[in-house]
Design a protein around this motif. Sequence first.
Motif, PDB file in Angstrom:
ATOM      1  N   SER A 151       0.847  -1.229   0.000  1.00 29.16           N
ATOM      2  CA  SER A 151       0.000   0.000   0.000  1.00 29.16           C
ATOM      3  C   SER A 151       0.862   1.251   0.000  1.00 29.16           C
ATOM      4  N   LYS A 152       1.975   1.170   0.663  1.00 28.79           N
ATOM      5  CA  LYS A 152       2.886   2.318   0.679  1.00 28.79           C
ATOM      6  C   LYS A 152       3.468   2.590  -0.712  1.00 28.79           C
ATOM      7  N   LYS A 153       3.888   1.537  -1.374  1.00 28.57           N
ATOM      8  CA  LYS A 153       4.436   1.698  -2.721  1.00 28.57           C
ATOM      9  C   LYS A 153       3.359   2.202  -3.698  1.00 28.57           C
ATOM     10  N   LYS A 154       2.162   1.698  -3.534  1.00 23.26           N
ATOM     11  CA  LYS A 154       1.064   2.157  -4.386  1.00 23.26           C
ATOM     12  C   LYS A 154       0.765   3.635  -4.161  1.00 23.26           C
ATOM     13  N   PHE A 155       0.759   4.010  -2.901  1.00 22.85           N
ATOM     14  CA  PHE A 155       0.522   5.417  -2.573  1.00 22.85           C
ATOM     15  C   PHE A 155       1.613   6.304  -3.157  1.00 22.85           C
ATOM     16  N   GLU A 156       2.833   5.821  -3.071  1.00 24.00           N
ATOM     17  CA  GLU A 156       3.950   6.588  -3.638  1.00 24.00           C
ATOM     18  C   GLU A 156       3.823   6.686  -5.152  1.00 24.00           C
ATOM     19  N   ARG A 157       3.439   5.618  -5.766  1.00 27.82           N
ATOM     20  CA  ARG A 157       3.296   5.619  -7.216  1.00 27.82           C
ATOM     21  C   ARG A 157       2.147   6.527  -7.665  1.00 27.82           C
ATOM     22  N   GLU A 158       1.063   6.465  -6.943  1.00 27.49           N
ATOM     23  CA  GLU A 158      -0.072   7.308  -7.300  1.00 27.49           C
ATOM     24  C   GLU A 158       0.264   8.791  -7.069  1.00 27.49           C
ATOM     25  N   CYS A 159       1.019   9.095  -6.067  1.00 29.33           N
ATOM     26  CA  CYS A 159       1.418  10.485  -5.818  1.00 29.33           C
ATOM     27  C   CYS A 159       2.296  11.014  -6.967  1.00 29.33           C
ATOM     28  N   LYS A 160       3.185  10.165  -7.444  1.00 26.46           N
ATOM     29  CA  LYS A 160       4.049  10.573  -8.554  1.00 26.46           C
ATOM     30  C   LYS A 160       3.223  10.791  -9.828  1.00 26.46           C
ATOM     31  N   GLU A 161       2.252   9.930 -10.053  1.00 27.77           N
ATOM     32  CA  GLU A 161       1.386  10.102 -11.219  1.00 27.77           C
ATOM     33  C   GLU A 161       0.551  11.374 -11.098  1.00 27.77           C
ATOM     34  N   ALA A 162       0.094  11.644  -9.881  1.00 29.20           N
ATOM     35  CA  ALA A 162      -0.696  12.887  -9.681  1.00 29.20           C
ATOM     36  C   ALA A 162       0.172  14.109  -9.918  1.00 29.20           C
ATOM     37  N   GLU A 163       1.403  14.081  -9.466  1.00 29.70           N
ATOM     38  CA  GLU A 163       2.321  15.205  -9.691  1.00 29.70           C
ATOM     39  C   GLU A 163       2.604  15.375 -11.182  1.00 29.70           C
ATOM     40  N   LYS A 164       2.761  14.314 -11.894  1.00 26.84           N
ATOM     41  CA  LYS A 164       2.994  14.400 -13.348  1.00 26.84           C
ATOM     42  C   LYS A 164       1.767  14.993 -14.052  1.00 26.84           C
ATOM     43  N   SER A 165       0.572  14.537 -13.652  1.00 25.45           N
ATOM     44  CA  SER A 165      -0.659  15.082 -14.262  1.00 25.45           C
ATOM     45  C   SER A 165      -0.803  16.570 -13.959  1.00 25.45           C
ATOM     46  N   GLN A 166      -0.404  16.985 -12.803  1.00 26.98           N
ATOM     47  CA  GLN A 166      -0.494  18.404 -12.441  1.00 26.98           C
ATOM     48  C   GLN A 166       0.472  19.226 -13.291  1.00 26.98           C
ATOM     49  N   LEU A 167       1.647  18.724 -13.522  1.00 24.12           N
ATOM     50  CA  LEU A 167       2.615  19.436 -14.353  1.00 24.12           C
ATOM     51  C   LEU A 167       2.094  19.553 -15.800  1.00 24.12           C
ATOM     52  N   ILE A 168       1.486  18.500 -16.310  1.00 21.86           N
ATOM     53  CA  ILE A 168       0.927  18.528 -17.666  1.00 21.86           C
ATOM     54  C   ILE A 168      -0.221  19.546 -17.751  1.00 21.86           C
ATOM     55  N   TYR A 169      -1.063  19.537 -16.754  1.00 23.84           N
ATOM     56  CA  TYR A 169      -2.198  20.486 -16.749  1.00 23.84           C
ATOM     57  C   TYR A 169      -1.684  21.908 -16.696  1.00 23.84           C
ATOM     58  N   GLU A 170      -0.736  22.187 -15.851  1.00 26.86           N
ATOM     59  CA  GLU A 170      -0.220  23.550 -15.733  1.00 26.86           C
ATOM     60  C   GLU A 170       0.474  23.963 -17.048  1.00 26.86           C
ATOM     61  N   ARG A 171       1.175  23.060 -17.665  1.00 22.83           N
ATOM     62  CA  ARG A 171       1.855  23.406 -18.927  1.00 22.83           C
ATOM     63  C   ARG A 171       0.835  23.722 -20.014  1.00 22.83           C
ATOM     64  N   LEU A 172      -0.258  22.926 -20.118  1.00 20.08           N
ATOM     65  CA  LEU A 172      -1.283  23.173 -21.132  1.00 20.08           C
ATOM     66  C   LEU A 172      -2.100  24.437 -20.799  1.00 20.08           C
ATOM     67  N   ASP A 173      -2.289  24.687 -19.555  1.00 23.35           N
ATOM     68  CA  ASP A 173      -3.076  25.856 -19.154  1.00 23.35           C
ATOM     69  C   ASP A 173      -2.314  27.145 -19.475  1.00 23.35           C
ATOM     70  N   ASN A 174      -1.047  27.122 -19.443  1.00 23.85           N
ATOM     71  CA  ASN A 174      -0.233  28.303 -19.724  1.00 23.85           C
ATOM     72  C   ASN A 174       0.135  28.371 -21.213  1.00 23.85           C
ATOM     73  N   ASP A 175      -0.121  27.314 -21.942  1.00 22.38           N
ATOM     74  CA  ASP A 175       0.184  27.312 -23.379  1.00 22.38           C
ATOM     75  C   ASP A 175      -1.003  27.941 -24.139  1.00 22.38           C
ATOM     76  N   ILE A 176      -0.688  29.033 -24.943  1.00 21.11           N
ATOM     77  CA  ILE A 176      -1.758  29.733 -25.656  1.00 21.11           C
ATOM     78  C   ILE A 176      -2.186  28.965 -26.880  1.00 21.11           C
ATOM     79  N   ASN A 177      -1.308  28.083 -27.274  1.00 21.13           N
ATOM     80  CA  ASN A 177      -1.633  27.321 -28.475  1.00 21.13           C
ATOM     81  C   ASN A 177      -2.492  26.100 -28.160  1.00 21.13           C
ATOM     82  N   ALA A 178      -2.613  25.759 -26.862  1.00 21.28           N
ATOM     83  CA  ALA A 178      -3.398  24.588 -26.493  1.00 21.28           C
ATOM     84  C   ALA A 178      -4.884  24.869 -26.624  1.00 21.28           C
ATOM     85  N   THR A 179      -5.564  23.885 -27.078  1.00 24.98           N
ATOM     86  CA  THR A 179      -7.007  24.027 -27.210  1.00 24.98           C
ATOM     87  C   THR A 179      -7.660  23.847 -25.865  1.00 24.98           C
ATOM     88  N   LYS A 180      -8.898  24.297 -25.839  1.00 21.23           N
ATOM     89  CA  LYS A 180      -9.648  24.201 -24.583  1.00 21.23           C
ATOM     90  C   LYS A 180      -9.919  22.762 -24.241  1.00 21.23           C
TER      91      LYS A 180
END
Length: 615
Positions: A151-180
């Motif tokens: 469960s600890k390893k799963k939690f760690e893995r899910e946290c890393k995936e959530a951090e990656k998704s957040q970085l992708i969202y922030e990059r697309l949100d700041n990109d003017i060329n990205a579609t809605k």
Amino acid sequence: MSWLKISNSLSLDLFLFSAFFLDQDQFENLDKHSQWGIDFLERYAKFVKERLEIEQTYAKQLRSLVKKYCPKRSKDDEPRFTSCLSFYSILNELNDYSGQREVVAEEMGHKVYGELMRYSQDLKAERKHHLQEGRKTQQYLDQCWKHMDNSKKKFERECKEAEKSQLIYERLDNDINATKSEVEKAKSQLYLRQHMAEESKNEYAAQLQNFNSEQWKHFNVAIPQIFKNLQDMDERRTVKLGEMYRSFAEVERRVIPIISKCLEGMVTAAKNVDEHRDSGIVVESFKSGFEPPGDFPFEDFSQNIQRTGSDGAIGTPKTEGGKADPKHAVGRTKNKLWLFGKKPKIPPSIPPPSLPSFPSGHFHPPKFSTERIANHLSEMRNAKSKIPSFRTVKRGAPTLEDLSHLPPEQRRKKLQQRIDELNKELQKEMDQRDALNKMKDVYEKNPQMGDPGSLQPKISETICNMEKLRSEIHKNESWLAEVEGKHGSRSERRSSADVNHHAPHGRESPEGSYTDDHSQEHRSPPQPDPHEFDDEFDDDDPLPAIGHCKALYSFDGSNEGTLVMKENEVLYVIEEDKGDGWTRVRKQGGEEGYIPTSYVEITLEKNSKGAVTYI
């Protein structure tokens, strides 16, 4: 100190960090220690087993030794010396001693070795149970730790995936060329990863809480209890060993009083050795009854020599009082004849001439005759002739029925012993006869209890046995009287100067035996035995028959004075039974003798003493 302090001595942080490894190491140590304790107990049990085998072998060898040296003959044939009896007593005590060694071995096998082996099996089962419980507890804790770790390893893995998704969202949100739509898709992916991370976090927290709880129970409840059980088991093993050590000694101590009594019996047997009593037994056993030979008389061959005044120079030396010189007498009797020694050469006897008259004060011849010498020589020859018979007895020569091969004293003892035994057997037969007669009377009074006629053959057989025993007793009493009579007559002949023997002319053989000259030897006739029946047949006229009898059994007539008789033979009765069990009869050929009364059926004539029938 409890075995739990092995773990509790570590700091709490270090203990929590390395709890699994330490727990595993302690279990291995305790596993090895408990196994060593059981091995040590079984090693001691093996020692006890070898000790009791030594005791069994020792007892067996002692019994074999006692059996080897125990007398194999009957008690009557064994010597009665105190030294022999004491040795046999020591053998008996040693046999009892070997029995105590067997008791030691038996109790060691039952109370020590057997108990140790049973307890060893119980310890093995208990140890196996405790170790299995410890392994189960450890396995359950390992399983909880794995769930928590997953469960600890799963939690760690899910946290890393959530951090990656957040970085992708922030990059697309700041990109003017990205579609809605791309931005919305990244945002929804971020929400999904965050939700999954939250769920993993909750699951990890729950698994962590569960593991911590189970770990606390493991190290504070389960493992202490298992260690406590193993500690109790080991302590009980130690106590049991101490009890077995004590039992090992108590088994030996319990037999010490009996062993001491055995040793005291051996000492008592040693004290009972009596050299004087043994010497007396030897004297009594080998006493022959022969009397030592008497002194040889002095024979004066100078009776015809005329003594003159010059006798002092030549001839027989003079002594005071007309007595012979002792030295001269000793010189002439130097080769004195003994019973088992060499016989001196005896010159032929010379008929004594008429004695001349000597003046008073001169030498007087002794009042011994050559007939006295002949008597002594005859007795010596008779005694000498019995010596080879003793040797033949030692060499295993056949024993004569009348025991005439034995010396008089030994023969008398053996005959008396035989008579006593025959009297005991006769008494048994008489008791049996009385019992049968009583039973016959009971049967005659009460016919329903049995047939009186069925007892008659047994009664007749008993009476026959009684007569045979009486015959044997009479025969042995005759031999005993002969021995006692000869012994008494020998003493009388020695004290009497009037004998009927003449000096024989003979010479000595190289072996010391006496060789007779049959042409000049005159022997006295043998003395009749007062117990023989010869005097019964000295009458010239035969006795008249007073009846007749019919033989019921055969009779060998081996004794002198008895008559051989066959079964169903008809004989004439010439003298009735006078109460001694014998009847005098005559055959048709004129031969007379005595027969047992119980062997015949007698019918007396009416003109004598009435018709009487004896069975």
